[in-house]
Design an enzyme around this catalytic site. Sequence first.
Site, PDB file in Angstrom:
ATOM      1  N   ASP A 193      37.037  41.569  31.692  1.00  0.00           N
ATOM      2  CA  ASP A 193      37.930  43.075  31.154  1.00  0.00           C
ATOM      3  C   ASP A 193      37.861  43.845  30.055  1.00  0.00           C
ATOM      4  O   ASP A 193      37.649  43.369  29.124  1.00  0.00           O
ATOM      5  CB  ASP A 193      39.194  43.016  31.818  1.00  0.00           C
ATOM      6  CG  ASP A 193      40.063  44.131  32.322  1.00  0.00           C
ATOM      7  OD1 ASP A 193      40.058  44.440  33.307  1.00  0.00           O
ATOM      8  OD2 ASP A 193      39.929  45.020  31.163  1.00  0.00           O
ATOM      9  N   ILE A 194      36.964  45.220  30.105  1.00  0.00           N
ATOM     10  CA  ILE A 194      37.658  46.264  29.028  1.00  0.00           C
ATOM     11  C   ILE A 194      38.265  45.841  27.879  1.00  0.00           C
ATOM     12  O   ILE A 194      38.214  46.403  26.696  1.00  0.00           O
ATOM     13  CB  ILE A 194      36.357  47.010  29.416  1.00  0.00           C
ATOM     14  CG1 ILE A 194      35.559  47.680  27.840  1.00  0.00           C
ATOM     15  CG2 ILE A 194      37.674  47.928  30.310  1.00  0.00           C
ATOM     16  CD1 ILE A 194      34.767  48.824  28.762  1.00  0.00           C
ATOM     17  N   ASN A 234      44.693  44.364  43.033  1.00  0.00           N
ATOM     18  CA  ASN A 234      45.580  45.497  43.199  1.00  0.00           C
ATOM     19  C   ASN A 234      45.144  46.181  43.665  1.00  0.00           C
ATOM     20  O   ASN A 234      43.914  46.825  43.884  1.00  0.00           O
ATOM     21  CB  ASN A 234      45.918  46.799  41.979  1.00  0.00           C
ATOM     22  CG  ASN A 234      46.883  44.839  40.942  1.00  0.00           C
ATOM     23  OD1 ASN A 234      47.510  45.428  40.918  1.00  0.00           O
ATOM     24  ND2 ASN A 234      45.814  46.142  39.985  1.00  0.00           N
ATOM     25  N   GLU A 288      43.397  51.178  40.104  1.00  0.00           N
ATOM     26  CA  GLU A 288      42.211  52.189  39.003  1.00  0.00           C
ATOM     27  C   GLU A 288      40.784  52.253  39.539  1.00  0.00           C
ATOM     28  O   GLU A 288      40.229  53.375  39.729  1.00  0.00           O
ATOM     29  CB  GLU A 288      42.465  51.390  37.448  1.00  0.00           C
ATOM     30  CG  GLU A 288      43.839  52.206  37.282  1.00  0.00           C
ATOM     31  CD  GLU A 288      43.331  51.246  35.726  1.00  0.00           C
ATOM     32  OE1 GLU A 288      42.661  51.326  34.972  1.00  0.00           O
ATOM     33  OE2 GLU A 288      44.704  51.497  35.194  1.00  0.00           O
ATOM     34  N   VAL A 289      40.095  50.764  39.798  1.00  0.00           N
ATOM     35  CA  VAL A 289      38.838  51.637  40.378  1.00  0.00           C
ATOM     36  C   VAL A 289      38.695  50.565  41.961  1.00  0.00           C
ATOM     37  O   VAL A 289      38.795  49.459  42.112  1.00  0.00           O
ATOM     38  CB  VAL A 289      38.579  50.532  39.193  1.00  0.00           C
ATOM     39  CG1 VAL A 289      36.852  50.188  39.549  1.00  0.00           C
ATOM     40  CG2 VAL A 289      38.097  50.361  37.910  1.00  0.00           C
ATOM     41  N   HIS A 337      38.224  43.580  43.468  1.00  0.00           N
ATOM     42  CA  HIS A 337      38.471  43.016  41.706  1.00  0.00           C
ATOM     43  C   HIS A 337      39.344  41.820  42.036  1.00  0.00           C
ATOM     44  O   HIS A 337      40.642  42.647  42.894  1.00  0.00           O
ATOM     45  CB  HIS A 337      38.011  44.057  40.717  1.00  0.00           C
ATOM     46  CG  HIS A 337      39.133  44.701  40.314  1.00  0.00           C
ATOM     47  ND1 HIS A 337      38.963  46.325  40.979  1.00  0.00           N
ATOM     48  CD2 HIS A 337      40.267  44.840  39.794  1.00  0.00           C
ATOM     49  CE1 HIS A 337      39.386  46.612  40.981  1.00  0.00           C
ATOM     50  NE2 HIS A 337      40.054  46.383  40.349  1.00  0.00           N
ATOM     51  N   HIS A 349      41.488  39.813  39.601  1.00  0.00           N
ATOM     52  CA  HIS A 349      42.052  39.360  38.307  1.00  0.00           C
ATOM     53  C   HIS A 349      42.167  38.244  37.716  1.00  0.00           C
ATOM     54  O   HIS A 349      42.909  37.538  38.325  1.00  0.00           O
ATOM     55  CB  HIS A 349      42.491  40.490  37.671  1.00  0.00           C
ATOM     56  CG  HIS A 349      42.626  41.973  37.191  1.00  0.00           C
ATOM     57  ND1 HIS A 349      42.564  42.742  36.451  1.00  0.00           N
ATOM     58  CD2 HIS A 349      43.214  42.662  38.471  1.00  0.00           C
ATOM     59  CE1 HIS A 349      42.459  43.970  36.581  1.00  0.00           C
ATOM     60  NE2 HIS A 349      42.579  44.321  38.184  1.00  0.00           N
TER      61      HIS A 349
HETATM   62  P1  5GP Z   1      42.625  47.457  38.763  1.00  0.00           P
HETATM   63  O1  5GP Z   1      44.129  48.110  37.941  1.00  0.00           O
HETATM   64  O2  5GP Z   1      41.894  48.593  39.226  1.00  0.00           O
HETATM   65  O3  5GP Z   1      43.067  46.431  39.773  1.00  0.00           O
HETATM   66  O4  5GP Z   1      42.018  47.092  37.388  1.00  0.00           O
HETATM   67  C1  5GP Z   1      41.524  47.694  36.662  1.00  0.00           C
HETATM   68  C2  5GP Z   1      40.325  47.051  35.609  1.00  0.00           C
HETATM   69  O5  5GP Z   1      39.109  47.169  35.279  1.00  0.00           O
HETATM   70  C3  5GP Z   1      41.635  47.098  34.065  1.00  0.00           C
HETATM   71  O6  5GP Z   1      41.952  46.107  33.433  1.00  0.00           O
HETATM   72  C4  5GP Z   1      40.184  47.690  33.723  1.00  0.00           C
HETATM   73  O7  5GP Z   1      40.710  47.331  32.242  1.00  0.00           O
HETATM   74  C5  5GP Z   1      38.818  46.946  33.375  1.00  0.00           C
HETATM   75  N1  5GP Z   1      37.952  48.139  34.085  1.00  0.00           N
HETATM   76  C6  5GP Z   1      37.863  49.688  33.731  1.00  0.00           C
HETATM   77  N2  5GP Z   1      36.324  50.006  33.203  1.00  0.00           N
HETATM   78  C7  5GP Z   1      35.394  49.094  33.106  1.00  0.00           C
HETATM   79  C8  5GP Z   1      35.163  48.395  32.644  1.00  0.00           C
HETATM   80  O8  5GP Z   1      33.665  50.206  32.521  1.00  0.00           O
HETATM   81  N3  5GP Z   1      33.933  47.550  32.522  1.00  0.00           N
HETATM   82  C9  5GP Z   1      35.184  46.783  32.480  1.00  0.00           C
HETATM   83  N4  5GP Z   1      34.490  44.682  31.492  1.00  0.00           N
HETATM   84  N5  5GP Z   1      36.104  46.536  32.654  1.00  0.00           N
HETATM   85  C10 5GP Z   1      36.778  47.851  32.773  1.00  0.00           C
END
Ligand code: 5GP
Length: 123
Positions: free
Chosen positions: A35-36, A93, A101-102, A106, A108
Amino acid sequence: MSSAYDDQNIFAKILRGEIPCNKVYEDEFVLAFHDIQPQSKVHVLVIPKGAYISFDDFSQEASDAELAGFFRAAGKIARDLGIAGEGYRALANHGVNANQEVPHFHLHLFGGQPLGRMIKVPG
Ligand code: 5GP
């Protein structure tokens, strides 16, 4: 594959190699990368290669081979990362209430340290 899938989401771009990632694992079904913005000592994201929006979409639409490939790989990745012995958290999520968010499914994987209680609900 869902018709509402947005192929411009950041993980779709990572899968196409348009954006780099810090890869930890790849096979026919799965890509995993750090994760970034890690929220624990080890924080890895495991994503299917297929175009699925969320856990809800993946669990309904993915083939048996994709489902098995994904979850077998996720467990192996955790073991290979060295976090399985002491324990880790796997979290997905889905949708607005979970602050997804994405919009590409995915999982985690959090680990490498004690993680505290499972979840904080505001209010
Ligand atoms: P969500 O809230 O959708 O479950 O989590 C999205 C995750 O993607 C977050 O933990 C965020 O830090 C990670 N993320 C967002 N953009 C990028 C990216 O460009 N590269 C990587 N490696 N992680 C990302």
